[in-house]
Design a protein around this motif. Structure first.
Motif, PDB file in Angstrom:
ATOM      1  N   PHE A  35      -1.378 -20.020 -22.643  1.00 26.69           N
ATOM      2  CA  PHE A  35      -2.445 -19.326 -21.929  1.00 26.69           C
ATOM      3  C   PHE A  35      -3.767 -20.081 -21.994  1.00 26.69           C
ATOM      4  O   PHE A  35      -4.565 -20.004 -21.073  1.00 26.69           O
ATOM      5  N   ALA A  36      -3.971 -20.827 -23.094  1.00 23.14           N
ATOM      6  CA  ALA A  36      -5.174 -21.654 -23.127  1.00 23.14           C
ATOM      7  C   ALA A  36      -5.110 -22.678 -22.007  1.00 23.14           C
ATOM      8  O   ALA A  36      -6.115 -22.975 -21.353  1.00 23.14           O
ATOM      9  N   THR A  37      -3.914 -23.204 -21.767  1.00 23.96           N
ATOM     10  CA  THR A  37      -3.758 -24.144 -20.651  1.00 23.96           C
ATOM     11  C   THR A  37      -4.111 -23.457 -19.344  1.00 23.96           C
ATOM     12  O   THR A  37      -4.827 -24.012 -18.510  1.00 23.96           O
ATOM     13  N   VAL A  38      -3.611 -22.238 -19.192  1.00 21.65           N
ATOM     14  CA  VAL A  38      -3.912 -21.509 -17.963  1.00 21.65           C
ATOM     15  C   VAL A  38      -5.427 -21.332 -17.829  1.00 21.65           C
ATOM     16  O   VAL A  38      -6.008 -21.599 -16.769  1.00 21.65           O
ATOM     17  N   MET A  75      -1.853 -30.803 -21.155  1.00 21.50           N
ATOM     18  CA  MET A  75      -2.859 -29.915 -21.741  1.00 21.50           C
ATOM     19  C   MET A  75      -2.206 -28.989 -22.749  1.00 21.50           C
ATOM     20  O   MET A  75      -2.757 -28.699 -23.797  1.00 21.50           O
ATOM     21  N   MET A  76      -1.023 -28.526 -22.403  1.00 20.75           N
ATOM     22  CA  MET A  76      -0.374 -27.587 -23.309  1.00 20.75           C
ATOM     23  C   MET A  76      -0.055 -28.281 -24.628  1.00 20.75           C
ATOM     24  O   MET A  76      -0.226 -27.698 -25.701  1.00 20.75           O
ATOM     25  N   ALA A  77       0.362 -29.531 -24.538  1.00 19.84           N
ATOM     26  CA  ALA A  77       0.628 -30.284 -25.764  1.00 19.84           C
ATOM     27  C   ALA A  77      -0.657 -30.414 -26.579  1.00 19.84           C
ATOM     28  O   ALA A  77      -0.684 -30.164 -27.786  1.00 19.84           O
ATOM     29  N   VAL A 116       0.192 -31.665 -12.906  1.00 12.24           N
ATOM     30  CA  VAL A 116       0.368 -32.868 -13.715  1.00 12.24           C
ATOM     31  C   VAL A 116      -0.317 -32.686 -15.065  1.00 12.24           C
ATOM     32  O   VAL A 116       0.188 -33.089 -16.103  1.00 12.24           O
ATOM     33  N   PHE A 117      -1.472 -32.043 -15.041  1.00 17.75           N
ATOM     34  CA  PHE A 117      -2.215 -31.825 -16.275  1.00 17.75           C
ATOM     35  C   PHE A 117      -1.524 -30.825 -17.193  1.00 17.75           C
ATOM     36  O   PHE A 117      -1.645 -30.893 -18.410  1.00 17.75           O
ATOM     37  N   ALA A 118      -0.841 -29.843 -16.595  1.00 18.04           N
ATOM     38  CA  ALA A 118      -0.404 -28.675 -17.366  1.00 18.04           C
ATOM     39  C   ALA A 118       0.365 -29.010 -18.645  1.00 18.04           C
ATOM     40  O   ALA A 118      -0.064 -28.606 -19.729  1.00 18.04           O
ATOM     41  N   MET A 172      -9.136 -18.240 -25.507  1.00 22.41           N
ATOM     42  CA  MET A 172     -10.360 -18.507 -24.767  1.00 22.41           C
ATOM     43  C   MET A 172     -11.061 -19.756 -25.317  1.00 22.41           C
ATOM     44  O   MET A 172     -11.501 -20.615 -24.566  1.00 22.41           O
ATOM     45  N   ILE A 173     -11.133 -19.826 -26.637  1.00 24.65           N
ATOM     46  CA  ILE A 173     -11.880 -20.936 -27.234  1.00 24.65           C
ATOM     47  C   ILE A 173     -11.224 -22.270 -26.890  1.00 24.65           C
ATOM     48  O   ILE A 173     -11.867 -23.186 -26.390  1.00 24.65           O
ATOM     49  N   ILE A 174      -9.933 -22.352 -27.122  1.00 26.99           N
ATOM     50  CA  ILE A 174      -9.246 -23.614 -26.843  1.00 26.99           C
ATOM     51  C   ILE A 174      -9.288 -23.891 -25.351  1.00 26.99           C
ATOM     52  O   ILE A 174      -9.485 -25.021 -24.907  1.00 26.99           O
ATOM     53  N   GLY A 175      -9.120 -22.814 -24.595  1.00 27.06           N
ATOM     54  CA  GLY A 175      -9.160 -23.000 -23.145  1.00 27.06           C
ATOM     55  C   GLY A 175     -10.492 -23.561 -22.696  1.00 27.06           C
ATOM     56  O   GLY A 175     -10.553 -24.472 -21.886  1.00 27.06           O
ATOM     57  N   ILE A 176     -11.556 -23.029 -23.257  1.00 31.44           N
ATOM     58  CA  ILE A 176     -12.876 -23.421 -22.771  1.00 31.44           C
ATOM     59  C   ILE A 176     -13.233 -24.850 -23.179  1.00 31.44           C
ATOM     60  O   ILE A 176     -13.757 -25.615 -22.378  1.00 31.44           O
ATOM     61  N   VAL A 177     -12.905 -25.223 -24.430  1.00 34.69           N
ATOM     62  CA  VAL A 177     -13.399 -26.527 -24.861  1.00 34.69           C
ATOM     63  C   VAL A 177     -12.801 -27.675 -24.056  1.00 34.69           C
ATOM     64  O   VAL A 177     -13.407 -28.727 -23.952  1.00 34.69           O
ATOM     65  N   TYR A 178     -11.656 -27.463 -23.476  1.00 37.33           N
ATOM     66  CA  TYR A 178     -11.061 -28.573 -22.724  1.00 37.33           C
ATOM     67  C   TYR A 178     -11.397 -28.544 -21.246  1.00 37.33           C
ATOM     68  O   TYR A 178     -10.947 -29.406 -20.496  1.00 37.33           O
ATOM     69  N   VAL A 179     -12.180 -27.553 -20.856  1.00 36.69           N
ATOM     70  CA  VAL A 179     -12.501 -27.460 -19.426  1.00 36.69           C
ATOM     71  C   VAL A 179     -13.097 -28.754 -18.868  1.00 36.69           C
ATOM     72  O   VAL A 179     -12.652 -29.240 -17.840  1.00 36.69           O
ATOM     73  N   PRO A 180     -14.078 -29.359 -19.569  1.00 36.75           N
ATOM     74  CA  PRO A 180     -14.648 -30.565 -18.959  1.00 36.75           C
ATOM     75  C   PRO A 180     -13.625 -31.668 -18.751  1.00 36.75           C
ATOM     76  O   PRO A 180     -13.732 -32.438 -17.809  1.00 36.75           O
TER      77      PRO A 180
END
Ligand SMILES: Nc1ncnc2c1ncn2[C@@H]1O[C@H](COP(=O)(O)OP(=O)(O)OP(=O)(O)O)[C@@H](O)[C@H]1O
Ligand SMILES: Nc1ncnc2c1ncn2[C@@H]1O[C@H](COP(=O)(O)OP(=O)(O)OP(=O)(O)O)[C@@H](O)[C@H]1O
Ligand SMILES: [Mg+2]
Ligand SMILES: [Mg+2]
Lengths: 324, 528, 345, 334, 348
Positions: C134-137, C266-268, C261-263, C206-214
């Protein structure tokens, strides 16, 4: 020529400013982060608490506090810790820098050398067994959590196999300055270096291979062949040289981030008193002055690394050098 | 033959430093042990092993003064010839300044301990102009200092014997000294302190032994206190002889190894402390007494002890006071066979009480900090609560904020894991501090009565007993024991155990001396 | 003249009789990639195993992996063995949990609370997978929104968003993640009437999801920018297609490929980050588990029962490795760049 | 063909600059003058050819004419309506009447959409057709461009370059525009296919009465298709007139050089008399003063570097921007 | 046996390619790219190879250079250069030949030069790879070469990076590099396609000069009939991996004997004379290598298609011209006549 440099500087300052505001905001959003109670002690009366709060200026509006902290950090340079009161922040950061530099520098040497060797062998044997094996190992390296590798390395070298000839030379965890005892410095850092480098060897080796393979599909490699150059020269002078552009820019960014505290996990696992660990401890103890200082320090390196990479990029790739 | 053991460097280590070394501010057992050998108050705890380490003896004062004016006035005569490490003599003025300084630097207990001194109220209000006029009066000619209290205080000498009462020169800045040490009077002085790295103590050149009880001379020449390594690595370092002593408790993972390989390096001593789970008596579900009792009955104190390191390192406890503490009278109703000793949890009773409470299914969050065994204890407590029928979850927060977080009623903490270590050997330091109405401050981060327990009747008894103690300590102690039992019956907490102190020392460290108050006395051990 | 007749020839390279969309082509390619298929199988097995955690706990390990079991015992080879074994040698200090039994119960041994590590690993895997998925999502959705808005609208919006991304970008991931974690884990989040408790999985997500947004938003922004300038978008503009429709019909489908391609990668990455945060005890909160927290538990037992730390570490490695392999396969199958190169020759 | 007196599209002294470079790099931002003072009229039913070297601004002009780029200065009138200042939203209804065919048949078709979708897109967004209408129209269009309607469900990557270009054309004519700007529609194609597409353009013009601005760099293609031809050099039109006149009796030295440089598959004429231009086209970020061609011009004089020659009529229905126009016959081939 | 073989070396044959086949193994079977391609290049001759995209022109040249590195490639036949079969040389021998004896230039001079080195460096590199020159001497020679190629201010240009030069100058630098070791054979793969006509003319002029100034033979690959007409001595037309037609330029361009050549010539709009109302064109598009029809590969697009086309025609010789078309079997086909009749029919 001056104008672009100034622009660049302004941009760096902006980013650092943004980060400092974010950190400051995060800190004050934390409940219980109000350092007054911690400073006041475990059974302070509310009056004492109020006194402390006032004397530290915690009763002032946030922007004022922000400005004060930044003023103390950058102008009077005498910002002190909330937790270890009286401890000046800047010397502490300065003192932990060589530790982080030692760690990152050594690791960088290892990972660059090995990644280049790995990338070149894999690209030269592309599709073959060595290529596949190396790429698999690289992927394994990328897939291992660094703190786990560190822990297992500690288990092996400090405990399980410490008494065999293999690892009996491994000293206890910690850091000895290079100036104090170079041999000890080296021995204590070897395992952390390798641990930190594993990930990057995998990462860089794979990227380099991909770049080399891509370069091999470029027309200029065909030209180089048509010129009658040896395969080795084609690999080193043409394919590798052009692939290094991405390699170096990646390296710059990663190196900057690591020097800036990105090697936190490694430092924590190996008990190296570097900036990363300093940051981690500061974050854990919610020591705002330290957090501000270390985060500013780290973003400084990241931002500088970005700028350096831009310059290196231009240096390596003449196409970028000229304003297009 | 003691002279043979003079000299050498004592290597101490701790995972982290403990903040400022200002004696009027630092409130940590870690650095109190250091201040114990560097600085002196008018009186001091005896620097010896064993029970007598709880005795107060004259230090910078020539004698323990007799109470005058019904216990409201004490006249101390200052010892002649004692010098600070800056070469200056200790004078009555220094004493007055020190007590003013307590208020000026916002000593954590200024409002709770030293408010008995006449003039303290004004000092608390405007610390900057604190004079304690009429409270602490110096007489240079007679070389005396007179303390006037607003009411008798049976624990006044204890309060003077802690490092807060350490006398510093009158010209010491009235602000937190931070990392720079105050001039020392003891055998050692801090010569450098870097919280990220280490603290170095050297001999105080102006020290001359004036009382072996109050402040004996030290053996080692230098003490090097290193900060940073994890407890695991501290153990390894001590095993390898690189360090002599560690402040932190060794990780339980290493205990079997240590115990089998280095049995002689281990010293186990009792501590005056408790690990307990305060329950908030003002909000659901623990505003229900049955629910609190159920928790107490269900808590398997043996499991908790095992988490801490096994029966040799902790003893099950049901009550407020730790065993052996003044006023302690063994009492444990929350066990299979109620009486004086805990034997096993009584799940049947607990479940019945739980049913009666009607709190089954209530959500409960246990707040634990992230240090040492606390998360494990929290996890265990959650299991217990779940077994009782609560819907319990654990929330682990940084040790730096957990202690204030659980105090503030705004955070609506229901139950948490906490510890209390004595400040001085008086039952009031547990009972009065932790469970009186006066230490409950709703909405404040400083509300040490975490349970928010306030029973008017018991409070009256406490206050009465505090007066009794001034004159009749013995009767008072007996009364404390009764109050303790009353409190236990109200069950504002679930006390888990009283830990013991395990000191792991290097093979070369000898003459291990353990004070109940300040633990290993660094000046009294040998490394040669 | 002959060319007036309808041109009915199609290059025979498109051998398929039914028209094959780019999606199907990519999927076909993916499923022809043996490593990728292997990775998918491994992942499916891991997911299934984690889903079967309750069954395992109930029927195989026969213990509750969330309840402390400090004074329990099991029967092993006919003997009753304490789960927490008090040390008897020497001074008899410390209590050591049972080690790997390699039997149904306590296969990998017990942790400090006497809980079955193998069972906890399956439950922990659920959390690790859930969080990293879900962080990937979250990352991809936020990055897609920010990147697309910035790249498509341009101008001031772009400048503001790009600067914001710059700031986040210059913030070392772990520092940001740790800062956020410490804040939110001590408090939880309150948004209007909704409260997210501090032990909710939503926080690490949310935290993990957000930090990788850039990391994703930047390339997406670049891609959208170049797509916005591409000939086919220009063509759509020229046809009078409204901007929003261009965005939806022409740009987003292309961005989706990049996201796909990222998914896996990113999940890893998220799985590693999650484990790191949990390891620093600011991820999943006890008694809930994730592979990272089990490693943390194991850290306290590293010297006596190293398996508690090693087993979840291996689980992470295998999962991340499979994800990375899948990522390679997906990239090969979906990367439009690879396709372009084929075209050019 | 008689040319009606009223232009369908009229561009008056268009200017267009691009900003290039980066604020953060040496050199900073530079201004690239892609179009300077370009005026052009397109009359209904004619085909205006636009030739010139790479980078001279042909595509930019084409795009400006359709308002795909905003012009910096100048005025564009389409069917008596000033469209210079219209917003993209206001332009939308007009799009049905003016269309573009792109050079690259690969990049101008979204690879993720089916051919039918691509062609139907304009029909749908302009909302004039019901769903069944759309299907019928699609078939009709496919027939017009000589493609089998079976292809509608396929994806662009399955088609050859020529077929893709037909798809692009079908999409452009879907709304029956009156003006089409074709930006080098045949440059990316093989010769044999190129002829098919040129024919298709000519057929469509006949059948649908279209008006084209036909951009090409191949002079022979322009000669084949265009009624009038404009020759561009470095952002400006240097010569404009009826195709045959321009190509056979060029008045501008640049046109002459351009024509003479064209290699021809003439088996006999081995090496023709050629005026080969020396040097390379100057940079549009830093154009030469005066006549922009003077740096390479074989007949340049001092005046050329000082004074900008204006496009002026030569009488025979054409204009030239040169201080010293060639005697038409001198440059013409026999 | 074709007559070519007999006249192989005597009349100064430099390169003799016999039955060259190139195919690739792939998942969907073997893809045949080149099928039995044979041709010769004589000394001081410019041979043009024309054909549409994908017809195998580049593949032919790369095969000659042995630059097909794909491990899946299968190359058969013989490539004899100055009496040595290139396909049998060791990699090292081949390397010594490349750049020195046979040089090659490519279509896009931007991507064909390593972007991170100056063009001077790149020319030097080749010189030093084959000749024992000091760096200084090599640089001097490089500058000299650039000057000979008509690069203005050659010394300055030598210090430039490829991207800093315009397309024409880059292409000149490429040619200078290729000629640096005085090769006997220069293979130019679409050297002017990326350039503007005015610049293209300069480059073609330069190529023509090579023969006189350097005595090199040139194999010029292009798809532009105009370029062919301008510079070549002999022409070879390729279609879908086979040779459709070859012969001296005036013959092939003046009287094509293969319908494909004819179609190609006719599809180009004329610059002079009458404009055709419609351009004659070849219908359809060239087949992909996997989708080649049986027999004559041009057959589906051919307006003269007949039954015989179901089998692959060999090269039939008519005078100096050879064509792989059954129509050429019986001598020169009479296109003019045929076409006149058709045109008349259409008009009616
Ligand atoms: N979007 C843009 N941003 C910056 N510069 C541009 C842009 N579009 C075109 N240019 C520049 O404007 C000039 C004119 O470009 P344009 O594409 O109109 O030339 P052209 O004649 O169509 O060339 P070609 O034959 O290569 O297509 C060129 O120098 C080009 O680099
Ligand atoms: N590695 C390969 N595997 C399979 N097919 C290939 C490979 N390389 C090239 N081809 C195919 O070989 C055919 C001939 O290619 P070649 O490059 O020789 O054509 P060309 O005549 O030079 O065309 P152009 O004019 O476009 O350069 C093409 O259809 C191409 O797709
Ligand atoms: Mg263009
Ligand atoms: Mg080619």
């Amino acid at each position: 020529m001056l104008l672009p440099i100034l622009r660049r500087l302004a941009e760096m300052l902006f980013v650092m400013f943004g980060i400092s505001v974010v950190v400051f905001g995060i800190f004050f959003a934390t409940p219980g982060a109000d350092p007054a109670a911690r400073i006041a002690g475990r059974n302070a009366t509310p009056e004492v608490l109020a006194q402390v709060r006032h004397s530290f200026g915690f009763d002032e509006p946030l922007p004022v506090q922000y400005v004060k902290v930044m003023e103390k950090l950058f102008i009077s340079r005498d910002l002190t810790s909330f937790v270890n009161r009286g401890e000046k922040v800047i010397p502490a950061v300065v003192e932990s820098t060589p530790v982080t530099l030692s760690l990152v520098f050594g690791a960088a040497v290892i990972w660059v050398v090995f990644a280049i060797i790995m990338g070149m062998i894999a690209a030269a044997t592309r599709g073959g067994i060595p290529d596949r094996l190396l790429m698999f190992l690289g992927l394994v390296g990328i897939s291992m959590p660094v703190f786990w590798v560190g822990s297992v390395a500690n288990l092996i070298t400090q405990s399980r196999f410490h008494h065999t000839f293999l690892f009996s030379w491994v000293p206890g965890l910690g850091y000895t300055p290079l100036t104090q005892n170079p041999g000890m410095w080296f021995k204590q850092l070897v395992i952390p270096w390798i641990t930190l480098a594993i990930l990057y060897i995998g990462l860089y080796g794979r990227v380099l291979r991909a770049n080399l393979v891509e370069a091999y599909q470029e027309d200029f490699i065909r030209t180089a062949r048509a010129k009658g150059l040896s395969e080795r020269r084609i690999m080193v002078r043409h394919a590798l040289r052009t692939s290094l552009i991405t390699f170096v820019s990646m390296f710059g960014l990663d190196f900057g981030a690591l020097v800036g505290g990105g090697a936190l996990l490694t430092e924590v696992v190996f008990n190296l008193p570097g900036v990363g660990r300093l940051t981690y401890v500061a974050l854990q103890s919610l020591d705002l002055p330290f957090i501000m200082a270390t985060v500013m320090y780290s973003s400084f390196f990241v931002v500088v690394a970005n700028a350096v990479v831009d310059i290196a990029y231009a240096w390596l790739d003449p196409r970028v050098r000229d304003a297009r | 033959q003691a002279a043979d053991h003079m000299g050498g460097t004592l290597n101490l280590t701790g995972a982290s430093a403990a903040g400022t070394i200002d004696p009027q501010i630092n409130y940590t057992s870690q650095f109190w042990s250091v201040l114990f050998i560097t600085n002196d108050g008018l009186v001091a705890f005896k620097h010896v092993s064993g029970e007598s380490s709880n005795d107060v003896v004259p230090d910078l004062a020539t004698a323990i003064p007799a109470p005058q004016d019904g216990g409201k006035t004490y006249v101390f005569t200052i010892r002649k010839g004692v010098k600070f490490s800056n070469g200056k003599d200790v004078t009555p003025d220094d004493v007055v300044a020190t007590f003013q300084r307590i208020f000026k630097v916002s000593n954590p207990n200024a409002g709770s301990w030293y408010n008995v001194i006449v003039g303290a109220d004004a000092c608390l209000k405007t610390p900057a102009t604190c004079t304690l006029a009429g409270g602490v009066v110096a007489d240079d000619a007679a070389n005396t200092v007179t303390f006037h209290l607003t009411q008798p205080d049976s624990e006044f000498f204890y309060k003077l014997a802690t490092p807060f009462g350490d006398i510093v020169p009158a010209d010491t800045a009235a602000k937190d000294l931070g990392t720079s040490p105050a001039p020392a009077t003891g055998p050692y002085m801090i010569t450098s302190y870097d919280p990220q790295k280490n603290m170095i103590l050297k001999r105080n050149p102006y020290y001359k032994e004036w009382s072996k009880d109050a402040q004996p001379a030290g053996y080692v020449d230098t003490i090097n206190y290193t900060f940073g390594p994890k407890p695991e690595d501290e153990v390894t370092a001590i095993e390898n002889g690189q360090q002599d002593w560690m402040f932190d408790s060794p990780p339980s993972d290493r205990l079997p190894e240590m115990a089998s390989k280095f049995p002689n390096s281990i010293h186990i001593n009792p501590l005056f402390a408790i690990y307990y789970a305060p329950m908030n008596v003002n909000i659901a579900p623990f505003n229900n007494k049955d629910a609190r009792l159920a928790v107490n009955y269900a808590l398997n104190r043996k499991s908790a002890v095992n988490i801490y390191g096994g029966p040799r390192l902790a003893v099950p406890n049901c009550q407020v006071l730790p065993p052996g503490f003044p006023g302690y009278k063994a009492y444990c109703p929350y066990t299979k066979n109620p009486g004086s000793k805990w034997s096993a949890p009584d799940m049947v009773k607990a479940k019945a009480l739980m049913k009666a409470s009607g709190q089954i299914g209530q959500p409960v969050t246990v707040i634990a900090d992230d240090q040492n065994v606390d998360p494990a204890l929290g996890t265990y407590l959650v299991s217990v609560l779940n077994e009782l029928g609560f819907k319990a979850t654990l929330k682990v927060i940084s040790a730096n904020i957990q202690f204030t977080y659980i105090q503030n009623t705004k955070n609506n903490v229901q139950i948490s894991i906490s510890q209390w270590y004595q400040d001085y050997p008086a039952a009031s330091d547990f009972i009065n501090v932790l469970l009186s109405c006066g230490s409950f401050h709703p909405g404040s981060d400083a509300s040490i009565n975490i349970s928010g327990f306030c029973d008017k009747g018991i409070d009256a008894e406490i206050n009465k007993n505090l007066i009794t103690a001034v004159t009749d300590q013995k009767a008072a102690n007996a009364e404390w024991g009764k109050i303790d039992a009353e409190l236990v019956d109200q069950a504002p907490w679930a006390t888990m155990f009283t830990p013991k102190q395990l000191d792991f020392v290097s093979a070369r460290l000898k003459n291990f001396t353990f004070s109940d108050q300040f633990h290993m006395i660094y000046s009294q051990v040998w490394v040669q | 003249m002959s060319d007036a007749t309808t041109d009915a020839t199609l290059p025979k390279t498109a051998a398929a009789e039914t028209p094959e969309g780019p999606w199907r082509v990519a999927l076909r390619k993916l499923f022809r990639d043996r490593t990728a298929v292997g990775a998918i199988i491994v992942l499916v097995l891991i997911v299934l195993a984690c889903c079967a955690a309750p069954l395992y706990a109930k029927y195989v390990s026969q213990s509750d992996p969330f309840q402390s079991n400090l004074d329990g015992s099991i029967t092993l080879d006919g003997n009753s063995v304490d789960i927490m074994q008090a040390d008897t040698a020497g001074l008899g200090l410390g209590v050591t949990p049972i080690g790997p039994t390699w039997h149904g119960q306590y296969f990998f041994g017990a942790d400090n609370q006497g809980r079955d590590v193998a069972a906890r690993m399956l439950y922990g895997g659920q959390n690790s997978l859930l969080i990293s998925f879900f962080a990937t999502v979250v990352t991809l959705v936020l990055a897609a929104i920010i990147g697309t808005i910035a790249g498509f609208i341009g101008g001031l919006t772009d400048t503001v968003l790009a600067r914001l991304l710059d700031v986040l970008w210059a913030f070392p991931v772990y520092l940001l993640a740790i800062s956020l974690s410490i804040v939110f884990i001590s408090k939880g989040i309150q948004i209007g009437p909704f409260t997210i408790p501090s032990n909710s999985l939503i926080l690490p997500i949310m935290i993990i999801g957000i930090v990788y947004v850039p990391y994703v938003a930047r390339p997406i922004r670049g891609q959208v920018m170049s797509l916005t300038r591409s000939d086919f978008v220009l063509a759509a503009r020229c046809l009078g297609v409204p901007s929003f429709r261009i965005l939806v019909r022409d740009i987003l489908p292309n961005v989706t490929t990049t996201l796909i391609v990222f998914a896996p990668l990113m999940m890893a990455l998220n799985m590693l980050t999650e484990s790191a945060l949990s390891f620093l005890s600011i991820g999943v909160q006890p008694p809930n588990a994730s592979w990272g927290t089990i490693i943390l538990d194991g850290e306290d037992l590293l010297y006596t029962q190293p398996m508690v730390a090693i087993a979840p570490g291996l689980a992470i490695i295998i999962t991340v490795l499979a994800l990375n392999f899948l990522g390679d396969g997906v990239r090969d199958a979906f990367d439009p760049r690879a396709k372009l190169r084929v075209k050019k020759d | 063909m008689t040319i009606p007196s009223k232009p369908m599209l009229k561009a008056e002294s268009l200017h267009k600059t691009f900003k290039v470079g980066s604020r953060f790099r040496a050199g900073g931002i530079q201004h690239l003058h892609a179009l300077s003072d370009v005026s052009l009229e397109v009359y209904p039913g004619e085909i205006v050819g636009l030739v010139g070297e790479s980078g001279c601004g042909k595509s930019t002009l084409g795009r400006c004419l359709l308002r795909l780029y905003d012009v910096d200065d100048g005025r564009i009138t389409f069917k008596d309506r000033d469209i210079t200042g219209l917003s993209q939203r206001e332009l939308r209804p007009l799009r049905a009447d003016m269309q573009m065919v792109f050079q690259d048949p690969y990049s101008s078709l979204n690879p993720r959409r089916r051919v039918g979708d691509l062609i139907a897109e304009p029909l749908r967004v302009h909302g004039k057709h019901s769903a069944s209408d759309v299907q019928a129209r699609l078939r009709e269009l496919m027939e017009l461009v000589n493609l089998s309607p079976d292809f509608l469900t396929r994806f662009p990557h399955e088609f050859s370059g020529g077929q893709r270009q037909r798809i692009g054309i079908a999409r452009a004519i879907a709304l029956s525009p009156s003006l089409i700007v074709a930006d080098e529609p045949v440059s990316a194609l093989d010769v044999s296919v190129q002829a098919q597409i040129v024919n298709l353009f000519m057929d469509l013009q006949e059948k649908l009465g279209l008006t084209y601005v036909f951009i090409a760099h191949d002079l022979s293609v322009v000669r084949q298709i265009a009624t009038r031809t404009a020759v561009m050099y470095l952002g400006g039109i240097v010569e404009l007139g009826e195709t045959d006149r321009v190509l056979h009796r060029p008045a501008h030295p640049y046109t002459a050089a351009l024509i003479s440089a064209v290699p021809e598959p003439d088996p006999q004429g081995n090496i023709k008399a050629r005026t080969i231009l020396r040097g390379e086209p100057p940079s549009p970020t830093n154009p030469p003063s005066g006549c922009r061609f003077h740096t390479r011009c074989p007949v340049a004089e001092a005046r050329c570097s000082a004074e900008v020659p204006l496009l002026r009529a030569l009488g025979d229905n054409r204009s030239v921007a040169c201080h010293f126009p060639l005697d038409g016959s001198a440059a013409a081939h026999a | 046996m074709p007559a070519d073989l007999m006249t192989a070396n005597p009349d100064g044959t430099l390169l003799d390619v016999r039955d060259l086949c190139v195919s690739f193994r792939s998942e969907r079977g073997i893809i045949r790219i080149l099928e039995n391609v044979s041709f010769t290049v004589r000394e001081r001759e410019i041979l043009s190879i024309v054909g549409e995209s994908g017809s195998g022109k580049s593949m032919t040249s790369l095969a000659v250079m042995r630059l097909i590195t794909d491990p899946n490639a299968i190359i058969t036949g013989s490539i004899t250069y100055k009496g040595r079969d290139l396909l049998k040389l060791s990699p090292k021998e081949m390397r010594a030949l490349r750049g020195r004896e046979i040089a090659m230039i490519f279509q896009d001079p931007m991507t064909a030069m390593t972007p991170v080195y100056t063009i001077g460096w790149q020319i030097e590199e080749q010189l030093r790879a084959h000749q024992n020159l000091s760096r200084r001497a090599a640089r001097a020679r490089a500058v000299e070469l650039l000057g000979e190629m008509g690069v203005p201010a050659p010394a300055k240009a030598a210090g430039r990076f490829p991207h800093q030069l315009s397309g024409g100058l880059r292409q000149r630098a490429m040619i200078a590099m290729a000629l640096s070791c005085n090769p006997s054979l220069l293979i130019a793969d679409e050297p002017t396609t990326a350039l503007d006509v005015t610049v293209q003319a300069q480059i073609l002029e330069l190529l023509l000069r090579l023969r006189t100034d350097f005595g090199s033979s040139v194999m010029l690959i292009t798809h532009d009939m105009g370029v062919v007409a301008t510079v070549s001595d002999r022409v070879m037309v390729m279609y879908s991996g086979i040779i459709a037609e070859r012969g001296p330029k005036p013959d092939v361009l003046g009287g094509p004997t293969h319908p494909y050549t004819l179609g190609l010539l006719h599809s180009i709009p004329p610059m002079h004379g009458e404009k055709p109302h419609r351009l004659p064109s070849i219908p359809g598009s060239p087949p992909a290598p996997m989708g080649r029809p049986a027999g004559c590969p041009f057959q589906p697009r051919c307006e003269f298609r007949m039954d015989a086309c179901a089998s692959r025609p060999p090269l039939f010789r008519n005078g100096m011209q050879e064509a792989s078309c059954w129509l050429a079997e019986k001598g020169m086909p009479d296109w003019a006549h045929e076409r006149a009749i058709r045109a008349a029919g259409e008009a009616a």
